[in-house]
Design a protein around this motif. Sequence first.
Motif, short mmCIF file in Angstrom:
data_model
loop_
_atom_site.label_atom_id
_atom_site.label_comp_id
_atom_site.label_asym_id
_atom_site.label_seq_id
_atom_site.Cartn_x
_atom_site.Cartn_y
_atom_site.Cartn_z
N UNK A 90 -4.57 34.03 17.06
CA UNK A 90 -5.83 34.06 17.81
C UNK A 90 -6.99 34.43 16.91
N UNK A 91 -6.81 35.44 16.07
CA UNK A 91 -7.89 35.87 15.17
C UNK A 91 -8.23 34.77 14.18
N UNK A 92 -7.21 34.13 13.61
CA UNK A 92 -7.44 33.10 12.60
C UNK A 92 -8.21 31.91 13.17
N UNK A 93 -7.76 31.38 14.31
CA UNK A 93 -8.43 30.19 14.86
C UNK A 93 -9.79 30.52 15.46
N UNK A 94 -10.02 31.79 15.83
CA UNK A 94 -11.32 32.17 16.37
C UNK A 94 -12.36 32.36 15.27
N UNK A 95 -11.91 32.71 14.08
CA UNK A 95 -12.83 33.02 12.98
C UNK A 95 -13.06 31.84 12.06
N UNK A 115 -11.86 25.80 17.01
CA UNK A 115 -10.58 25.30 17.52
C UNK A 115 -10.78 24.25 18.60
N UNK A 116 -11.74 24.46 19.49
CA UNK A 116 -11.98 23.50 20.57
C UNK A 116 -12.36 22.13 20.04
N UNK A 117 -13.09 22.08 18.95
CA UNK A 117 -13.46 20.80 18.35
C UNK A 117 -12.23 20.10 17.77
N UNK A 118 -11.34 20.85 17.18
CA UNK A 118 -10.13 20.25 16.63
C UNK A 118 -9.27 19.64 17.73
N UNK A 119 -9.22 20.32 18.88
CA UNK A 119 -8.42 19.80 19.99
C UNK A 119 -9.04 18.51 20.53
N UNK A 120 -10.36 18.51 20.68
CA UNK A 120 -11.04 17.34 21.24
C UNK A 120 -10.98 16.14 20.31
N UNK A 121 -10.96 16.39 19.02
CA UNK A 121 -11.04 15.30 18.06
C UNK A 121 -9.67 14.74 17.67
N UNK A 122 -8.60 15.34 18.14
CA UNK A 122 -7.28 14.86 17.75
C UNK A 122 -6.22 15.20 18.77
N UNK A 123 -4.98 14.98 18.38
CA UNK A 123 -3.84 15.22 19.25
C UNK A 123 -3.04 16.42 18.75
N UNK A 124 -3.80 17.49 18.44
CA UNK A 124 -3.21 18.63 17.76
C UNK A 124 -2.16 19.35 18.62
N UNK A 166 -13.83 27.77 29.61
CA UNK A 166 -14.39 29.10 29.65
C UNK A 166 -13.87 29.99 28.53
N UNK A 167 -14.34 31.25 28.56
CA UNK A 167 -13.96 32.19 27.52
C UNK A 167 -13.95 33.61 28.07
N UNK A 168 -13.29 34.51 27.37
CA UNK A 168 -13.24 35.92 27.72
C UNK A 168 -13.42 36.73 26.45
N UNK A 169 -14.41 37.63 26.49
CA UNK A 169 -14.72 38.46 25.33
C UNK A 169 -14.97 37.62 24.07
N UNK A 170 -15.59 36.48 24.29
CA UNK A 170 -15.93 35.61 23.17
C UNK A 170 -14.80 34.73 22.67
N UNK A 171 -13.64 34.82 23.31
CA UNK A 171 -12.49 34.00 22.90
C UNK A 171 -12.28 32.89 23.93
N UNK A 172 -12.25 31.65 23.47
CA UNK A 172 -11.99 30.54 24.38
C UNK A 172 -10.62 30.68 25.01
N UNK A 173 -10.55 30.38 26.29
CA UNK A 173 -9.27 30.49 26.99
C UNK A 173 -8.20 29.59 26.37
N UNK A 174 -8.62 28.43 25.89
CA UNK A 174 -7.66 27.50 25.31
C UNK A 174 -7.00 28.10 24.06
N UNK A 175 -7.76 28.94 23.33
CA UNK A 175 -7.18 29.61 22.16
C UNK A 175 -6.08 30.57 22.58
N UNK A 176 -6.36 31.36 23.64
CA UNK A 176 -5.38 32.33 24.13
C UNK A 176 -4.14 31.63 24.67
N UNK A 177 -4.34 30.53 25.36
CA UNK A 177 -3.22 29.81 25.96
C UNK A 177 -2.34 29.19 24.87
#
Length: 338
Positions: free
Chosen positions: A48-53, A58-67, A285-296
């Motif tokens: 979580x820390x790595x992909x958030x920083x 991270x959201x752009x990587x998901x939208x642009x590919x089939x990650x 959406x996000x919580x405490x600045x972290x996108x929910x998709x990252x946490x999931x």
Amino acid sequence: MTDETDISTANTMRERSGESRIKLWLLLRANRLLVSSILTSAVFVAFVIAVAVLDPPFSQQIESGNMINTMFSTMITVIVTGTTLVVTIGQLVLSQENGPLGDQRERMSSSMDVRDFTEELIGSPSPADPSEFLRQIIGITAQRATALRESIDKNDNENLREEVDEFAESVTGNADTVHDQLEDAQFGSFDVLFAALNFNYSWKIFQVERLGNEYEESLNEEERGLLDDLKTALSLFGPAREHVKTLYFQWALIDLSQMILYAAVPALTVAGIMVGIVDAGTFPGSTLGLDHIILVVGGAFAVTLVPFMLFVSYVLRIVTIAKRTLAIEPLILRESQR
């Protein structure tokens, strides 16, 4: 380096290892489910820390590919392959217990011979409980060390009396500690084997041999016999501990196979859900600045790693024990023990 005449050397596993209490706790004493949970949580937090920083987001990587699809498709393959491999290895180890009737009869005969020898040593039937079996051997060892000290107290050699007194004190003190640790220990847990590892029998055998050789001219026949009796008791503890260790390894491998099978089903379910359903818009959406998709994604990735973390936690304990008990005879392999 400790001098060979330092007969009051460290006895317990932690003292002999020269390593921190926390490290030994993680490697040996801690519950394996707790260790695997710690490792899994660490992976989740690091992910979580790595992909958030790191860039790009991270959201752009998901939208642009089939990650997500690629990531969890790979995890499905890894889980199925890894689970099959681990369970197969466990079965191969256990298959050594199977064999024709003649082999089983030979195993039984050898085991009964040892039990008969132990019965002669302790003066009563050999206990069926592993912890009590070890306690009886340790108890007779302490008794023989005390008998040796009482006999040597009458010897004219002052140096011999001082060394035997110190040696007997070390043996009985170590024996009392391990005896108490074994009292409430139940086989199946690690407690029995851990207590057995705290009895430094190999160094004590060496000291018996050294005393007998160095003071050969000062010892009478009775005293030499008491030294031999003590060496016999100490020498029996070695194979007894190794037998308990082997049984524990087999028990742990069965537990590991079961745990991995249990963990593989939810891990595969989560990975399949991530592949089939989740995309960039599933958790907005996000919580405490972290996108929910990252946490999931991080949580799902951690869940798929649980079988592997269970494997790591169990194998860490097994290989640590194996490394520390390579020599059954009085050979000192670790620098911190010399």
